[in-house]
Design an enzyme around this catalytic site. Structure first.
Site, PDB file in Angstrom:
ATOM      1  N   SER A 132       0.957  -1.229  -0.023  1.00 35.89           N
ATOM      2  CA  SER A 132       0.116   0.312   0.032  1.00 35.89           C
ATOM      3  C   SER A 132       0.901   1.317  -0.064  1.00 35.89           C
ATOM      4  O   SER A 132       2.209   1.038   0.507  1.00 35.89           O
ATOM      5  CB  SER A 132      -0.826   0.144   1.232  1.00 35.89           C
ATOM      6  N   TYR A 145      -2.437   0.748  10.674  1.00 32.79           N
ATOM      7  CA  TYR A 145      -2.436   0.137   9.102  1.00 32.79           C
ATOM      8  C   TYR A 145      -1.109   0.843   8.445  1.00 32.79           C
ATOM      9  O   TYR A 145      -0.638  -0.142   7.790  1.00 32.79           O
ATOM     10  CB  TYR A 145      -3.648   1.035   8.389  1.00 32.79           C
TER      11      TYR A 145
END
Ligand code: 8X3
Length: 246
Positions: A132, A145
């Protein structure tokens, strides 16, 4: 030796995983669609002529059961992952942080460990980890995250170092803003309005097919070409905090 090439995609029940399973099937792979929700992966496997195997990457027995059913794997796409919660560090829930580390990092490690013999058996393996942009930058209320996805990136690099000299390529595809049906909804605990706000006014966020196409492309390259990392963002997103909204 002639054999159909096999790809395993984790988290194949929706979003980037399902799109990647379709794209790899289109590229000629026999795709093993692995995820917890068997109804979804069975339908997908039927659609693309692949196989469905129930998989929870956070469960060692489940991962072992997957490995027992595949002896040769050419492509492993470690896609299973997700974000849980959107709190600042001051009030973040340790259980959510643990859950994110477990699925995004330990799960990826478990599946990779378990399938390495099958990747070796292919004689020409490829591991694609779905990372990501959250593994490249920090943003407020994303600490758990972003920490997990930074770990995904480092684990990918470490694996490439450790397997150097073996016929296995290691790639990371790192998407920015991708509008899928579930990612933001899960992050915000089912709050549809909060999930929709992520994409509000953004003309064209990425869609799952955009990332699937990148994985398909990497898998289609000659065996000596290792795409280390591919960061993909929508045109409207220049950085975490720089998203053009109409
Ligand atoms: C998803 C990208 O911007 O939500 O991996 O961190 S972001």
């Amino acid at each position: 030796m002639t054999q159909e090439k096999t790809a395993v995609v984790t988290g194949a029940s929706s979003g980037i995983g399902a799109a990647t399973a379709r794209a790899l099937a289109g590229e000629g792979f026999r795709v093993v669609c692995a995820a917890r929700r068997t109804d979804r992966i069975e339908a997908l496997a039927e659609e693309i002529g692949g196989a469905a195997i129930e998989l929870d990457v956070t469960d060692a027995d489940s991962v072992a059961a997957l490995a027992a059913r595949v002896d040769t794997v050419h492509v492993l796409v470690n896609n299973a992952g997700g974000a849980f919660g959107s709190d600042p560090i001051e009030s973040a829930d340790p259980d959510q942080w643990r859950a994110m580390y477990d699925v995004n990092v330990v799960g990826l490690m478990r599946v990779t460990q378990a399938l390495l013999p099958a990747l070796r058996a292919s004689g020409d393996g490829l591991v694609v980890n779905i990372g990501s942009t959250a593994g490249r930058w920090a943003y407020e209320k994303g600490g758990g995250y972003t920490a997990a996805k930074h770990a995904t990136r480092v684990v990918t690099e470490t694996l490439r170092l450790e397997l150097n000299g073996e016929p296995i390529r290691i790639s990371e595809v790192a998407p920015g803003m991708v509008h899928t049906e579930e990612f933001s909804l899960v992050r915000f605990g089912g709050d549809q309005a909060a999930a929709d706000a992520v994409y509000a006014g953004v003309a064209d966020p990425l869609v799952a097919d955009d990332i699937a196409e990148a994985v398909r492309w990497i898998a289609s390259l000659p065996s000596h070409v290792n795409v280390d990392e591919l960061v993909i963002k929508p045109r409207a997103q220049a950085a975490a905090h720089k998203v053009h909204r109409a």
